[in-house]
Design a protein around this motif. Structure first.
Motif, PDB file in Angstrom:
ATOM      1  N   GLY A   9      65.833  57.677 -21.605  1.00  0.00           N
ATOM      2  CA  GLY A   9      66.953  58.291 -21.093  1.00  0.00           C
ATOM      3  C   GLY A   9      66.829  59.225 -20.129  1.00  0.00           C
ATOM      4  O   GLY A   9      67.209  59.100 -18.887  1.00  0.00           O
ATOM      5  N   GLU A  10      65.783  60.026 -19.995  1.00  0.00           N
ATOM      6  CA  GLU A  10      65.143  61.067 -19.086  1.00  0.00           C
ATOM      7  C   GLU A  10      64.829  60.092 -17.913  1.00  0.00           C
ATOM      8  O   GLU A  10      65.041  60.617 -16.871  1.00  0.00           O
ATOM      9  N   VAL A  11      64.028  59.084 -18.300  1.00  0.00           N
ATOM     10  CA  VAL A  11      63.514  58.334 -17.249  1.00  0.00           C
ATOM     11  C   VAL A  11      64.416  57.645 -16.333  1.00  0.00           C
ATOM     12  O   VAL A  11      64.421  57.802 -15.197  1.00  0.00           O
ATOM     13  N   ALA A  12      65.470  57.213 -17.041  1.00  0.00           N
ATOM     14  CA  ALA A  12      66.511  56.575 -16.430  1.00  0.00           C
ATOM     15  C   ALA A  12      67.227  57.522 -15.565  1.00  0.00           C
ATOM     16  O   ALA A  12      67.620  57.155 -14.071  1.00  0.00           O
ATOM     17  N   ALA A  13      67.335  58.964 -15.739  1.00  0.00           N
ATOM     18  CA  ALA A  13      68.109  59.727 -15.098  1.00  0.00           C
ATOM     19  C   ALA A  13      67.077  59.967 -13.861  1.00  0.00           C
ATOM     20  O   ALA A  13      67.725  60.136 -12.667  1.00  0.00           O
ATOM     21  N   ARG A  14      65.969  60.241 -14.086  1.00  0.00           N
ATOM     22  CA  ARG A  14      64.834  60.549 -13.075  1.00  0.00           C
ATOM     23  C   ARG A  14      64.936  59.462 -11.926  1.00  0.00           C
ATOM     24  O   ARG A  14      64.785  59.613 -10.664  1.00  0.00           O
ATOM     25  N   THR A  15      64.774  58.078 -12.462  1.00  0.00           N
ATOM     26  CA  THR A  15      64.530  57.230 -11.482  1.00  0.00           C
ATOM     27  C   THR A  15      65.923  56.489 -10.925  1.00  0.00           C
ATOM     28  O   THR A  15      65.907  55.640 -10.130  1.00  0.00           O
ATOM     29  N   LEU A  17      67.545  54.154 -12.425  1.00  0.00           N
ATOM     30  CA  LEU A  17      67.770  53.067 -12.965  1.00  0.00           C
ATOM     31  C   LEU A  17      68.299  52.806 -14.382  1.00  0.00           C
ATOM     32  O   LEU A  17      68.311  54.195 -14.879  1.00  0.00           O
ATOM     33  N   SER A  18      69.153  51.741 -14.810  1.00  0.00           N
ATOM     34  CA  SER A  18      69.717  51.692 -15.932  1.00  0.00           C
ATOM     35  C   SER A  18      68.559  51.378 -17.013  1.00  0.00           C
ATOM     36  O   SER A  18      67.730  51.181 -16.832  1.00  0.00           O
ATOM     37  N   ILE A  22      65.029  49.130 -16.891  1.00  0.00           N
ATOM     38  CA  ILE A  22      63.713  49.649 -17.437  1.00  0.00           C
ATOM     39  C   ILE A  22      63.489  48.683 -18.525  1.00  0.00           C
ATOM     40  O   ILE A  22      62.081  48.394 -18.528  1.00  0.00           O
ATOM     41  N   ARG A  23      64.097  48.410 -19.181  1.00  0.00           N
ATOM     42  CA  ARG A  23      63.637  47.603 -20.545  1.00  0.00           C
ATOM     43  C   ARG A  23      63.287  46.164 -19.957  1.00  0.00           C
ATOM     44  O   ARG A  23      62.364  45.499 -20.351  1.00  0.00           O
ATOM     45  N   HIS A  24      64.225  45.524 -18.907  1.00  0.00           N
ATOM     46  CA  HIS A  24      63.972  44.454 -18.439  1.00  0.00           C
ATOM     47  C   HIS A  24      62.304  44.547 -17.829  1.00  0.00           C
ATOM     48  O   HIS A  24      61.665  43.532 -17.697  1.00  0.00           O
ATOM     49  N   TYR A  25      62.179  45.293 -16.938  1.00  0.00           N
ATOM     50  CA  TYR A  25      60.521  45.832 -16.309  1.00  0.00           C
ATOM     51  C   TYR A  25      59.690  45.816 -17.458  1.00  0.00           C
ATOM     52  O   TYR A  25      58.668  45.359 -17.054  1.00  0.00           O
ATOM     53  N   MET A  53      59.349  54.001  -9.729  1.00  0.00           N
ATOM     54  CA  MET A  53      59.673  54.407  -8.369  1.00  0.00           C
ATOM     55  C   MET A  53      59.574  53.298  -7.360  1.00  0.00           C
ATOM     56  O   MET A  53      59.876  52.912  -6.495  1.00  0.00           O
ATOM     57  N   VAL A  54      57.914  53.079  -7.545  1.00  0.00           N
ATOM     58  CA  VAL A  54      57.437  51.801  -6.675  1.00  0.00           C
ATOM     59  C   VAL A  54      58.287  50.660  -6.725  1.00  0.00           C
ATOM     60  O   VAL A  54      58.693  49.927  -5.822  1.00  0.00           O
ATOM     61  N   ILE A  55      58.731  50.261  -8.129  1.00  0.00           N
ATOM     62  CA  ILE A  55      59.622  48.926  -8.145  1.00  0.00           C
ATOM     63  C   ILE A  55      60.839  49.356  -7.832  1.00  0.00           C
ATOM     64  O   ILE A  55      61.389  48.315  -6.871  1.00  0.00           O
ATOM     65  N   ARG A  56      61.410  50.333  -7.984  1.00  0.00           N
ATOM     66  CA  ARG A  56      62.826  50.646  -7.258  1.00  0.00           C
ATOM     67  C   ARG A  56      62.759  50.622  -5.845  1.00  0.00           C
ATOM     68  O   ARG A  56      63.882  49.910  -5.281  1.00  0.00           O
ATOM     69  N   ARG A  57      61.799  50.884  -5.315  1.00  0.00           N
ATOM     70  CA  ARG A  57      61.890  50.759  -3.701  1.00  0.00           C
ATOM     71  C   ARG A  57      61.252  49.626  -3.171  1.00  0.00           C
ATOM     72  O   ARG A  57      61.646  49.222  -1.857  1.00  0.00           O
TER      73      ARG A  57
END
Length: 136
Positions: A9-15, A17-18, A22-25, A53-57
């Motif tokens: 949840g914290e990672v999702a908020a920081r990135t 991403l849902s 994140i689970r899909h990745y 973040m690399v993936i998100r970009r």
């Protein structure tokens, strides 16, 4: 060092991403949680967040999951520090290829943005035109 762990949840908020993304990745092997809690919850580190973040970009630039995997493998290997000169140069060239592809996509997006701004300006101008005089 990455001693602090975060739950998904914290990672999702920081990135931004849902949880599902994140689970899909994780399912595709792009980002594996660094640890699991006693209760089985995924635990992530700053390194994991940086990887996401690399993936998100990369995603909005049209890179495929396979390309993301390739770039991450190259950067992981570069970060390992256990390379001979030839391998290091080959990996750097792979990263350069991604950098050039990213720049090409950025330029295409700039053109699209300019066209969108022109279109919005045209509409704005249309809305600012005085209304034609009403006919009796």
């Amino acid at each position: 060092m990455d001693s602090r762990h975060m739950q998904i949840g914290e990672v999702a908020a920081r990135t931004e991403l849902s949880l599902r993304t994140i689970r899909h990745y994780e399912e595709t092997g792009l980002v594996i949680p660094s640890a699991r809690s006693r209760g089985g919850f995924r635990l992530y580190t700053e390194t994991d967040v940086a990887r996401l973040m690399v993936i998100r970009r990369m995603k909005p630039l049209g890179f495929t999951l396979e390309q993301m995997r390739d770039l991450l493998a190259a950067t992981d290997r570069l970060d390992s520090g256990e390379l001979d000169t030839g391998e290091r140069e080959a990996l750097l060239e792979r990263v350069r290829t991604f950098e050039r592809a990213a720049e090409e996509q950025v330029e295409k997006l700039r053109v699209q943005l300019a066209r969108a701004e022109d279109f919005a300006a045209t509409l704005r101008g249309r809305l600012e035109e005085p209304a034609p005089a009403a006919r009796p």
